[in-house]
Design a protein around this motif. Structure first.
Motif, PDB file in Angstrom:
ATOM      1  N   LEU A 145      25.557   1.493   4.504  1.00 56.37           N
ATOM      2  CA  LEU A 145      26.221   1.553   3.202  1.00 56.37           C
ATOM      3  C   LEU A 145      25.437   2.466   2.264  1.00 56.37           C
ATOM      4  O   LEU A 145      24.217   2.360   2.144  1.00 56.37           O
ATOM      5  N   LYS A 146      26.164   3.366   1.589  1.00 61.91           N
ATOM      6  CA  LYS A 146      25.504   4.288   0.651  1.00 61.91           C
ATOM      7  C   LYS A 146      25.220   3.588  -0.672  1.00 61.91           C
ATOM      8  O   LYS A 146      25.886   2.618  -1.028  1.00 61.91           O
ATOM      9  N   GLY A 147      24.239   4.104  -1.409  1.00 63.50           N
ATOM     10  CA  GLY A 147      23.952   3.616  -2.751  1.00 63.50           C
ATOM     11  C   GLY A 147      23.026   2.415  -2.780  1.00 63.50           C
ATOM     12  O   GLY A 147      22.700   1.827  -1.743  1.00 63.50           O
ATOM     13  N   ALA A 148      22.643   2.040  -4.004  1.00 65.65           N
ATOM     14  CA  ALA A 148      21.682   0.945  -4.188  1.00 65.65           C
ATOM     15  C   ALA A 148      22.378  -0.405  -4.366  1.00 65.65           C
ATOM     16  O   ALA A 148      21.742  -1.450  -4.277  1.00 65.65           O
ATOM     17  N   LEU A 149      23.697  -0.401  -4.608  1.00 62.81           N
ATOM     18  CA  LEU A 149      24.432  -1.647  -4.855  1.00 62.81           C
ATOM     19  C   LEU A 149      24.951  -2.265  -3.562  1.00 62.81           C
ATOM     20  O   LEU A 149      25.155  -1.556  -2.568  1.00 62.81           O
ATOM     21  N   SER A 150      25.204  -3.567  -3.599  1.00 59.66           N
ATOM     22  CA  SER A 150      25.777  -4.251  -2.432  1.00 59.66           C
ATOM     23  C   SER A 150      27.250  -3.874  -2.301  1.00 59.66           C
ATOM     24  O   SER A 150      27.847  -3.328  -3.240  1.00 59.66           O
ATOM     25  N   ALA A 151      27.845  -4.207  -1.156  1.00 57.75           N
ATOM     26  CA  ALA A 151      29.272  -3.913  -0.944  1.00 57.75           C
ATOM     27  C   ALA A 151      30.118  -4.607  -2.003  1.00 57.75           C
ATOM     28  O   ALA A 151      31.047  -4.002  -2.560  1.00 57.75           O
ATOM     29  N   GLU A 152      29.816  -5.866  -2.309  1.00 61.38           N
ATOM     30  CA  GLU A 152      30.581  -6.617  -3.312  1.00 61.38           C
ATOM     31  C   GLU A 152      30.461  -5.983  -4.697  1.00 61.38           C
ATOM     32  O   GLU A 152      31.436  -5.881  -5.434  1.00 61.38           O
ATOM     33  N   GLN A 153      29.243  -5.540  -5.037  1.00 60.65           N
ATOM     34  CA  GLN A 153      29.035  -4.882  -6.343  1.00 60.65           C
ATOM     35  C   GLN A 153      29.816  -3.570  -6.425  1.00 60.65           C
ATOM     36  O   GLN A 153      30.390  -3.238  -7.458  1.00 60.65           O
ATOM     37  N   GLN A 154      29.838  -2.826  -5.315  1.00 62.49           N
ATOM     38  CA  GLN A 154      30.593  -1.567  -5.289  1.00 62.49           C
ATOM     39  C   GLN A 154      32.092  -1.832  -5.359  1.00 62.49           C
ATOM     40  O   GLN A 154      32.823  -1.145  -6.075  1.00 62.49           O
ATOM     41  N   LEU A 155      32.550  -2.831  -4.616  1.00 62.88           N
ATOM     42  CA  LEU A 155      33.983  -3.168  -4.630  1.00 62.88           C
ATOM     43  C   LEU A 155      34.438  -3.597  -6.017  1.00 62.88           C
ATOM     44  O   LEU A 155      35.556  -3.292  -6.435  1.00 62.88           O
ATOM     45  N   ALA A 156      33.541  -4.273  -6.759  1.00 65.44           N
ATOM     46  CA  ALA A 156      33.874  -4.732  -8.116  1.00 65.44           C
ATOM     47  C   ALA A 156      34.082  -3.566  -9.081  1.00 65.44           C
ATOM     48  O   ALA A 156      34.719  -3.717 -10.124  1.00 65.44           O
ATOM     49  N   LYS A 210      25.748  15.790  -7.417  1.00 63.51           N
ATOM     50  CA  LYS A 210      24.350  15.528  -7.044  1.00 63.51           C
ATOM     51  C   LYS A 210      24.008  14.060  -7.295  1.00 63.51           C
ATOM     52  O   LYS A 210      23.370  13.407  -6.477  1.00 63.51           O
ATOM     53  N   LYS A 211      24.458  13.561  -8.443  1.00 65.09           N
ATOM     54  CA  LYS A 211      24.150  12.181  -8.854  1.00 65.09           C
ATOM     55  C   LYS A 211      24.708  11.151  -7.876  1.00 65.09           C
ATOM     56  O   LYS A 211      24.085  10.117  -7.621  1.00 65.09           O
ATOM     57  N   ILE A 212      25.894  11.432  -7.303  1.00 70.35           N
ATOM     58  CA  ILE A 212      26.502  10.466  -6.377  1.00 70.35           C
ATOM     59  C   ILE A 212      26.089  10.712  -4.921  1.00 70.35           C
ATOM     60  O   ILE A 212      26.626  10.104  -4.003  1.00 70.35           O
ATOM     61  N   GLY A 213      25.119  11.626  -4.738  1.00 72.10           N
ATOM     62  CA  GLY A 213      24.550  11.806  -3.402  1.00 72.10           C
ATOM     63  C   GLY A 213      25.263  12.815  -2.514  1.00 72.10           C
ATOM     64  O   GLY A 213      24.969  12.908  -1.321  1.00 72.10           O
TER      65      GLY A 213
END
Length: 306
Positions: free
Chosen positions: A49-60, A164-167
């Protein structure tokens, strides 16, 4: 909310941004959200999973909307992902042109339609740009940023900074050109691959192997120009050594293929034997491809940090 739209939504959410996913039918949005949830959960489980947040946090962070005006309210960046149809894209941008303010960026995912064909005549043309992703953008980070002749330089810079910010890995084109850069390079490879198979020099499966286990291994990490640089004592030395041989080979290239007739049958037969054209089989192969790309992306990140 098709394949590209869903992938973009995931990329922006992975970067911590709130995303409103717009489509004309609620059912399409419902199935898109289900698909995003499934993908994110699978990737979280496998550690991809990309990013620092969990799947649930991203889905929210992802909500859906069937009303265009409500969808773009409060937006700072709008990424259009409709099918590759000029009239359809022009229609959506003309609708957006009437409802957005002077700060929002209007961006298109088009892979081949020129900005001058998409945006000319719009009131907010200075805020318009093409951000062409590579399919699927969640797994392949390159984004080609292509300005309209009237695009404000700040629009380009803000789009570049956001990517760039979103990778993602953005590249700036200084001006528009048919096919942009990725497809021009891709079509050059496809064109010569097609001629070699069509002329019976090599089989379709062996041709693909030349790329996947040959050139592709190298190009996963460095491009053709750096390859030249490293394969001699710098680019100047490479040209001194190999320019004559390159010109000799390049002069033997044939005309642009028609992509029809016997060669289509030959290539189709070989690929269909390897991967039957059945939705279930194609989807399984695409899933395998995405897993490979994810693994490669992880390896590249690791190699860079080492």
């Amino acid at each position: 909310s098709g394949l590209i739209g869903r992938s973009w939504a995931m990329v922006f959410a992975a970067g911590g941004f709130k995303v409103k996913l717009y489509d004309i039918a609620q059912q399409q949005l419902t199935s898109a959200l289900e698909n995003i949830r499934k993908q994110m959960k699978e990737m979280e489980k496998s550690g991809f999973l990309k990013g620092a947040l969990s799947a649930e946090q991203q889905l929210a962070l992802i909500s859906v909307c069937t009303d265009l005006q409500a969808a773009v309210e409060g937006a700072t960046f709008i990424q259009e992902c409709t099918p590759e149809n000029l009239e359809l894209k022009k229609k959506i941008f003309s609708q957006l042109d009437l409802i957005v303010g002077d700060n929002v960026i209007l961006s298109s995912s088009t892979s081949c339609l020129l900005p001058s064909k998409l945006f000319t005549g719009l009131k907010h043309v200075k805020q318009c740009i093409v951000s062409h992703p590579v399919n699927p953008p969640y797994f392949v980070p390159l984004v080609e940023i292509v300005p309209h002749p009237e695009t404000d330089p700040s629009t380009t810079e803000r789009t570049y900074a956001l990517m760039k910010k979103i990778g993602q890995s953005p590249v700036k084109l200084n001006r528009e050109i048919e096919g942009f850069v990725l497809n021009r390079l891709q079509y050059a490879v496809i064109s010569e691959a097609w001629r070699l198979v069509g002329e019976g020099v090599i089989s379709p499966t062996d041709l693909d192997l030349v790329m996947s286990d040959g050139l592709g291994m190298r190009y996963a990490f460095i491009g053709p120009l750096e390859t030249m640089h490293l394969n001699a004592e710098g680019v100047s030395n490479y040209c001194e050594r190999y320019a004559k041989g390159m010109r000799l080979v390049l002069n033997t290239f044939g005309p642009v293929p028609e992509f029809s007739g016997e060669t289509v049958q030959k290539v189709n037969q070989a690929l269909s034997e390897k991967i039957p054209v059945v939705p279930k089989v194609l989807d399984a192969r695409r899933k395998w491809r995405d897993e490979c790309l994810t693994g490669l992306a992880k390896l590249k990140t690791q190699m860079k940090s080492d």
